[in-house]
Structures are given as C-alpha cells and as structure tokens.
Design a protein around this motif. Structure first.
Motif, short mmCIF file in Angstrom:
data_model
loop_
_atom_site.label_atom_id
_atom_site.label_comp_id
_atom_site.label_asym_id
_atom_site.label_seq_id
_atom_site.Cartn_x
_atom_site.Cartn_y
_atom_site.Cartn_z
N TYR A 97 0.82 -1.21 0.00
CA TYR A 97 0.00 0.00 0.00
C TYR A 97 0.86 1.27 0.00
CZ TYR A 97 0.72 0.77 5.03
OH TYR A 97 1.26 1.02 6.26
N PHE A 121 -13.11 -6.91 -8.04
CA PHE A 121 -13.85 -7.37 -6.86
C PHE A 121 -15.22 -7.85 -7.33
CE2 PHE A 121 -10.97 -4.04 -5.26
CZ PHE A 121 -10.17 -4.85 -4.47
N PRO A 122 -15.46 -9.16 -7.33
CA PRO A 122 -16.63 -9.68 -8.06
C PRO A 122 -17.98 -9.20 -7.52
CG PRO A 122 -15.55 -11.41 -6.78
CD PRO A 122 -14.65 -10.22 -6.74
N GLN A 123 -18.09 -9.04 -6.20
CA GLN A 123 -19.40 -8.67 -5.67
C GLN A 123 -19.55 -7.18 -5.42
OE1 GLN A 123 -19.15 -11.58 -2.64
NE2 GLN A 123 -18.99 -12.96 -4.37
N LEU A 124 -18.52 -6.42 -5.72
CA LEU A 124 -18.69 -4.97 -5.65
C LEU A 124 -19.20 -4.50 -7.01
CD1 LEU A 124 -15.53 -3.60 -3.76
CD2 LEU A 124 -17.63 -4.55 -2.83
N MET A 142 -12.63 1.77 -5.11
CA MET A 142 -11.51 1.04 -4.49
C MET A 142 -10.19 1.39 -5.18
SD MET A 142 -12.42 -0.57 -1.84
CE MET A 142 -10.84 -1.35 -1.53
N PHE A 150 -8.44 4.20 -3.67
CA PHE A 150 -8.42 4.03 -2.21
C PHE A 150 -7.44 4.95 -1.50
CE2 PHE A 150 -7.34 1.95 1.81
CZ PHE A 150 -8.61 1.73 2.30
N LYS A 169 -15.99 3.86 3.65
CA LYS A 169 -14.79 3.47 2.91
C LYS A 169 -14.10 2.28 3.60
CE LYS A 169 -10.55 5.39 1.06
NZ LYS A 169 -9.65 6.53 0.94
N ARG A 182 -16.08 -0.77 2.88
CA ARG A 182 -15.88 -1.22 1.50
C ARG A 182 -14.54 -1.95 1.40
NH1 ARG A 182 -15.12 3.36 -1.43
NH2 ARG A 182 -17.17 4.06 -0.75
N SER A 183 -13.53 -1.43 2.09
CA SER A 183 -12.23 -2.10 2.01
C SER A 183 -12.27 -3.46 2.70
CB SER A 183 -11.12 -1.21 2.58
OG SER A 183 -11.24 -1.11 3.97
N ARG A 226 -14.99 -5.45 2.67
CA ARG A 226 -15.63 -6.34 1.70
C ARG A 226 -14.67 -6.69 0.58
NH1 ARG A 226 -20.35 -3.49 -0.62
NH2 ARG A 226 -19.47 -1.61 0.30
N ALA A 227 -13.91 -5.70 0.14
CA ALA A 227 -12.96 -5.94 -0.96
C ALA A 227 -11.90 -6.95 -0.52
CB ALA A 227 -12.31 -4.63 -1.38
N GLN A 286 -13.26 -10.39 -0.65
CA GLN A 286 -13.49 -10.95 -1.98
C GLN A 286 -12.19 -11.28 -2.71
OE1 GLN A 286 -16.19 -8.36 -4.10
NE2 GLN A 286 -17.44 -8.17 -2.27
N ASP A 287 -11.18 -10.47 -2.52
CA ASP A 287 -9.91 -10.70 -3.22
C ASP A 287 -8.81 -9.95 -2.49
OD1 ASP A 287 -7.75 -10.90 -5.00
OD2 ASP A 287 -9.09 -11.02 -6.71
N ALA A 343 -7.06 -6.26 -3.21
CA ALA A 343 -7.14 -5.19 -2.21
C ALA A 343 -5.76 -4.59 -1.95
CB ALA A 343 -7.76 -5.71 -0.91
N VAL A 384 -4.90 -0.99 -0.27
CA VAL A 384 -5.49 -1.21 1.05
C VAL A 384 -4.41 -1.76 1.97
CG1 VAL A 384 -7.18 -2.54 2.37
CG2 VAL A 384 -7.77 -1.66 0.10
N ILE A 414 -3.91 -4.10 4.33
CA ILE A 414 -4.78 -5.18 4.80
C ILE A 414 -4.50 -5.55 6.26
CG2 ILE A 414 -5.35 -6.15 2.54
CD1 ILE A 414 -3.38 -8.33 3.10
N LYS A 442 -20.85 -16.09 -2.28
CA LYS A 442 -20.47 -15.79 -0.92
C LYS A 442 -19.84 -14.41 -0.86
CE LYS A 442 -16.11 -18.12 -1.52
NZ LYS A 442 -14.92 -18.47 -0.93
N GLY A 443 -19.83 -13.84 0.32
CA GLY A 443 -19.22 -12.53 0.42
C GLY A 443 -19.69 -11.86 1.68
#
Ligand SMILES: Nc1ncnc2c1ncn2[C@@H]1O[C@H](COP(=O)(O)OP(=O)(O)O)[C@@H](O)[C@H]1O
Ligand SMILES: [Mg+2]
Lengths: 234, 293
Positions: free
Chosen positions: A71, A88-91, A99, A102, B163, B166-167, B169-170, B173-174, B178, B183, B185, B289-290
C-alpha cells in the motif's frame, strides 16, 4: 524513473528471479516479454511490494522502495493491474472504481478521475451499478485497467492485459494503451504476446528462466533472430 | 395462540443479541479466515464491563455500554496486532490456536478480577410491563431489542456505506486485489477483529441484565455463535442477522413447547440440520459468498 537492480525473488525455496535489472524512464512504454513461467509477473509483484526481493535494490524517482509494503508503494504512484484481472466480483463497477482510488482522500480528485475513466470506458458508466463478477472477461479487463487509472498512477504496470481475450477485444485494449501512451503515461507492460508488445513499446526486456536474456529498443528486439525464432514464430 | 406469540416475541428479543454475536464471528471468519474461539470471552467481558461501569461505578448505563463497546474494540485490535499479526505467515491453524489462548487467558483474568461467583446486573430501566392483546411486553426487553437493532443497523451501514467497510468487503473478496489498490490489509484485519469482538461484547452487555453473569459464560455464547454463523453462511453478515433471530425464536419455541431444559441444545440441532441439508447456509444462493452489508 524506476530502477530495478539485481533483484532475487523467491517463492519458498524456489528462486523465481535471478539478478534481474530493468529500467523505465519517464514517459516510456517498456515491455517485459518471455515465455510462461519466465518470471514476468514475479518481477511486477516484486516491484509492487507483494513479494519483496531477497536481494537487490529498487528505486523510484531516486527513492528506495524495496521493502516498502504494497500500500505504501501504491501511494508512491506505482500501480499494478494484475494478471487475471482480479476485479472485486461482488462490488459494483462504481465501488470497484472507488476502491481503485483508495489512497486518494480528496473527493474532488476522485470525481475527476471517475469522469476521466468513464469518458475512456463509456460501458463502465452504463453499467455502474452492476456487480463486476457478472462481466465478461474483456469487460473485466477494462474495469481492471480503469480501476488502476483511478489511482492516477505515475507508473502503470499492466500484467498480460490481452490474456484470454478475443482479438476484437484485444483491439480495444490496444487502443486504450496507445491512448495512455499518447498522454505520456509511463507504462511497464508484461505480455506473452511478444508481437503485440513489441509493436506497442519503446523498449523491451526479454526474460528467460528468471533472468534478463536480452534487452533493447523494440525494433532491435523485433529483428533479433533469437527473439524471432522463440517468440515471433520464426 | 397467545402463548405462541409470547414465545415469538421473547425469541426475537434474545435473537437480536444472537445476531450481534453472530455478525461479529462471521466478519472475523469472512475476512481473516479464522474461527475466533475466544468470541464468547469477549461476550463475557462485555457483560462484566457493563457490570463494573454501571452496577459498581454507577455510570449512566447507555454510556457504560458505549464505553464497553469502544474498550473491547481496542482490546480486540490490540490482541490482533500483538498476537495474531506475527502468525500471519503461518497457517491459519496457528491463529486459531492463539484464539484458544485468548479464551484461557481472558477467562482466568475474569476469575481473578471478578471472582468465580455469579453476579447480577440490574435491569436497564424501571421494569414495567404492558400488553398488546394478551402478549406481554416488558420495558427492559424492549430496550434490549431496540439497542440490538440500532447496533445491527449501525454495523450494516458501516460495512455497506463507509470506505473502511468497503475495504473490508474488498479484502474478503480478493485479498491480493485489495493490496494492489493500496489497502493496508493489516489494518483491515485489526479493525475486523476488534469490531467483531466488540459486537460479541454488545451481545454480552445486552443479555447481562436478563441473566446472571459468570467468568465461564462465554462457552455457551461461542457455541451459539457457531450455530448462527452456520445457519447464515460463513462470512455472510446478512445471514448472521437472520440466523441470530432464527436461533432466538427456535430456542424460545423449543423451550416453551418441548422442554426448557434443552433450550441450549436447539442451537446444535440447527447446526446439524443446516450442515446436513444446506451446508452453504440458509441464506446463500449457491456459490455466492461474500461479506454483504
Ligand atoms: N505463488 C507461487 N508459488 C510458487 N512458485 C511460483 C508462484 N508463482 C510463480 N511461481 C513460479 O515462479 C516462476 C515465475 O512465475 P511467473 O512470474 O508467474 O511467470 P510469468 O509471469 O512470466 O508467466 C515460475 O516458475 C512459477 O512456477
Ligand atoms: Mg504471468
């Protein structure tokens, strides 16, 4: 602008890069070509901080960046669009793009970036509210590039943007890359499709088994007999 | 029929707190890929912090809850940074073993500080009851439900609209994507663990005035959290909300109509049935899923 000097990178005990050195100057489009497994992605992952080098030096605008976290490297202006797209598949598309920005906190700047990528990729604006996972491969690649651009990179690293896409979609991607090149964006492009890469770039490096085997201007490499034989189909 | 509605209402009140506990566990699992075996211990601490701040020190009860939430949030963040972060390169089993360590340490710390005897926490407000039809409502339980609901809504908005959410969730997911967009993490992990622990604590301080509290009360809460998370689908926040309400209602109806002695067994029954017939969770459409808001 970017100097990579003698880096070694490992996966566990397996050494994927051996004393790799590459340079990218401001405004250049440089590509890394080489066969599958040659270490192209690993080179980008090392630069972006996902897999720090065991040895060697990476500087960006004269500042050492090896050892920084991923980052922190994004904050320095080096942004990667990873192999296999990784949206990001579900965003939603919009959330994916947010994102991408970010590390940017200024709402005004984010809004401008958004307008810019929507102008470049009108389809993304039309599908703003759709989940990225429902997109086709080509659309996901557009989104992945757009997401990377949202960070306003000083150096954009694209890992195999044409991989697995239909020729007609590849044309779109090429158009985007050329557009960015015209805007003087500095780009480090990784491609297995050497023909395509050499057509687009100013300079190129060829990786073989984790080592740089050849480097030079795109014309030099395109006419090199070895490259011709190995990567350009004779 | 009146009796049925009475059980239903009671079940929903308790279920709201189960939702909180389950949301906390599902967040931690979804993002960090570890089961937090000390989840019930954060729940227990929530109860004891309320007991200390309010029943002993005489602070305003709502303020006491707010303090407790924030304190456990930071305690969770601290634990994550000190003890889980160094294990990141190891397998997730190491981290889970570490949470068992948290369980032992927190339980014994509670024994040391508050003693082994059970304690009671006074009701949050003057106890009054009123009825609609023949169904009786009591002010303290209504308050518990309203506070649960507030925290559930607040959490959903946090995950869905901010925000940081969202980070989270991101990252779920991956993780690599991210990192690629910048991000931090490690920070996401810390916040997730802290927030998950604080949600467990919220369940604890809301239930404290309704039951007695003891240093070992966490074990049951952890097993209920498992039931909620299994029913809702691992990592599914919305599923955890519904799973919590479901468990509350099933327990209440089961205790009322079948046998009150088996009340705490119904959670296990849910786990077994869900794993047998719909292992991806009652909420999830297949393969989707998520961490949803
Ligand atoms: N995650 C990994 N774990 C172990 N080895 C890996 C991993 N990723 C890549 N490698 C190995 O490193 C070498 C270089 O891979 P990579 O950089 O992905 O090549 P390229 O992008 O040029 O196809 C290959 O031999 C590959 O098998
Ligand atoms: Mg690759």
């Amino acid at each position: 602008m970017l100097r990579v000097e003698d880096i070694n990178t490992f996966y566990g005990t397996v050494q994927a890069l051996h004393e790799v050195s590459i340079n990218v100057n401001e405004g250049e489009l440089v590509s890394l070509i080489g066969a599958n497994g040659a270490g192209k992605s690993t080179t980008l992952r090392t630069i972006s901080g996902l897999r720090p080098p065991a040895k060697g030096l990476i500087t960006f605008r004269g500042e050492r960046i090896d050892g920084l976290r991923a980052y922190e490297i994004v904050k320095k202006g080096i942004v990667m669009c990873p192999e296999g797209r990784h949206v990001f598949p579900q965003l939603t598309v919009y959330e994916n793009l947010l994102m991408g920005a970010f590390t940017e906190n200024n709402k005004q700047v984010i809004k401008q970036s958004l307008e810019r990528v929507y102008a470049m990729f009108p389809i993304l604006q039309k599908r703003e509210k759709q989940a990225a996972g429902t997109f086709s491969g080509g659309e996901q690649q557009m989104l992945a590039i757009a997401r990377a651009l949202m960070a306003r990179p000083q150096l954009l690293m694209l890992d195999e943007p044409s991989l697995g896409l239909a020729p007609i979609i590849i044309q779109d991607i090429v158009r985007i890359i050329l557009e960015l090149k015209k805007e003087k964006m500095t780009i480090l492009l990784v491609e297995q499709n050497a023909k395509l890469a050499l057509k687009l770039s100013d300079r190129a490096y060829c990786l073989e088994n984790g080592k740089v085997s050849l480097s030079g201007s795109a014309e030099e490499l395109a006419t090199n007999p070895r490259i011709k034989e190995l990567y350009l189909g004779g | 029929m009146t009796v049925f509605f009475q059980y239903l209402v009671n079940g929903i009140v308790i279920g709201g707190t189960y939702s909180l506990i389950g949301m906390g566990m599902t967040l931690i699992f979804g993002i960090m890929r570890i089961v937090n075996f000390a989840h019930g211990e954060f729940y227990m601490l929530g109860a004891y912090f309320l007991y200390t701040l309010w029943a002993i020190l005489g602070l305003n009860p709502v303020l006491s809850m707010l303090f407790t939430f924030v304190l456990i949030l930071f305690l969770g963040i601290g634990f994550e940074q000190l003890f889980l972060r160094p294990l990141r390169k190891e397998s997730s089993t190491s981290s889970m073993l570490m949470t068992i360590g948290f369980l032992i340490v927190l339980q014994n710390a509670a024994l040391l500080i508050w003693g082994g005897a059970t304690q009671t926490v006074p009701t949050l407000v003057d106890l009054k009851t009123f009825s609609i039809g023949d169904v009786v409502f009591s002010t303290d339980r209504i308050l518990v439900f309203l506070i649960s609901l507030t925290i559930i809504i607040f959490t959903s908005l946090f995950i869905g609209r901010t925000k940081t959410g969202r980070s989270m969730r991101a990252t779920f997911q991956d993780m690599e994507a991210a990192e690629v967009v910048g991000v931090n993490i490690e920070r996401v992990y810390s916040i997730t663990f802290g927030f998950g622990a604080a949600l467990a604590a919220a369940g604890g301080f809301l239930l404290a005035p309704l039951f007695v509290i003891s240093p070992t009360m966490g074990a049951l809460a952890t097993s209920k959290a498992f039931a909620v998370v299994t029913a809702g689908g691992l990592g599914n926040v919305r599923g955890a909300i519904l799973g919590g309400l479901l468990l509350g209602v099933v327990e209440s109806l089961g205790a009322g109509y079948i046998a009150s002695g088996y009340k705490d067994a119904f959670g296990y029954l849910i786990i077994i049935l869900v794993i047998l017939f719909k292992p991806e969770g009652l909420m999830s459409r297949k393969r989707k899923k998520g961490v949803h808001a």
